[in-house]
Scaffold this motif. Structure first.
Motif, mmCIF file in Angstrom:
data_model
loop_
_atom_site.group_PDB
_atom_site.id
_atom_site.type_symbol
_atom_site.label_atom_id
_atom_site.label_comp_id
_atom_site.label_asym_id
_atom_site.label_seq_id
_atom_site.Cartn_x
_atom_site.Cartn_y
_atom_site.Cartn_z
ATOM 1 N N VAL A 9 -2.601 -0.467 3.159
ATOM 2 C CA VAL A 9 -3.990 -0.410 2.839
ATOM 3 C C VAL A 9 -4.704 -0.952 1.726
ATOM 4 O O VAL A 9 -5.633 -1.635 1.590
ATOM 5 N N ARG A 10 -3.725 -0.746 0.367
ATOM 6 C CA ARG A 10 -4.148 -1.412 -0.687
ATOM 7 C C ARG A 10 -4.457 -2.851 -0.629
ATOM 8 O O ARG A 10 -5.394 -3.426 -1.136
ATOM 9 N N ARG A 11 -3.544 -3.591 0.004
ATOM 10 C CA ARG A 11 -3.397 -4.907 0.179
ATOM 11 C C ARG A 11 -4.678 -5.429 0.940
ATOM 12 O O ARG A 11 -5.385 -6.504 0.754
ATOM 13 N N ASN A 12 -4.955 -4.776 2.054
ATOM 14 C CA ASN A 12 -6.326 -5.077 3.145
ATOM 15 C C ASN A 12 -7.298 -4.685 2.182
ATOM 16 O O ASN A 12 -8.321 -5.451 2.358
ATOM 17 N N GLU A 13 -7.535 -3.621 1.592
ATOM 18 C CA GLU A 13 -8.724 -3.249 0.687
ATOM 19 C C GLU A 13 -8.945 -4.442 -0.464
ATOM 20 O O GLU A 13 -10.030 -4.942 -0.573
#
Length: 152
Positions: free
Chosen positions: A123-127
């Motif tokens: 999720v952090r990578r996508n954000e």
């Protein structure tokens, strides 16, 4: 009608049929009771009970034929034994399920934090990827002139 039977012979035949029914009831207690899965075991149960009773009646009984009290004794005993043993088998099955699934649940509990960390990192990578400003790629003026239908 067959020969007259003494009360002792009738009691002995009923006891033997009840034991036979009890054995069949114990076997029936482990099989399914509802739905499509229960149809075949039920048919087999009734068939085996009647076949065993008939063979017993022919070989051992003084009458030499199957009597109503024999069938009644066998089926009543089978129903009673099945009703008594089904909760015990259900409890044993539940215990065995817990015993066998215990290590799997323990492993799942140990892996759960690792899976949650991987999901959070994703999720952090996508954000982070979506937060970057996208650069607009405009064509160069020479290319614009080449690609346009308007000439100067």
């Amino acid at each position: 009608m067959g020969p007259a039977l003494s009360p002792g012979a009738v009691a002995q035949e009923m006891a033997a049929c009840a034991v036979l029914g009890g054995v069949l009831g114990a076997a029936r207690a482990v099989l399914p009771t509802r739905g499509r899965a229960a149809f075949l075991p039920d048919m087999l149960f009734v068939g085996v009970a009647l076949m065993a009773l008939q063979s017993y009646a022919v070989s051992q009984s003084q009458a030499g034929q199957l009597r109503g009290y024999m069938a009644l004794a066998a089926f009543c005993a089978a129903g009673a034994v099945q009703a008594a043993l089904r909760p015990l088998f259900a409890a044993a099955e539940a215990f065995a399920g817990k015993l066998l699934l215990g290590p799997v649940r323990l492993a799942a509990r140990c892996i759960a934090p690792w899976k949650a960390a991987r999901a959070a990192a994703k999720v952090r990578r996508n954000e982070k990827r979506l937060a970057k400003k996208q650069k607009k790629s405009l064509p160069t003026p020479r290319r614009m002139l080449y690609n346009s239908n308007v000439s100067k």
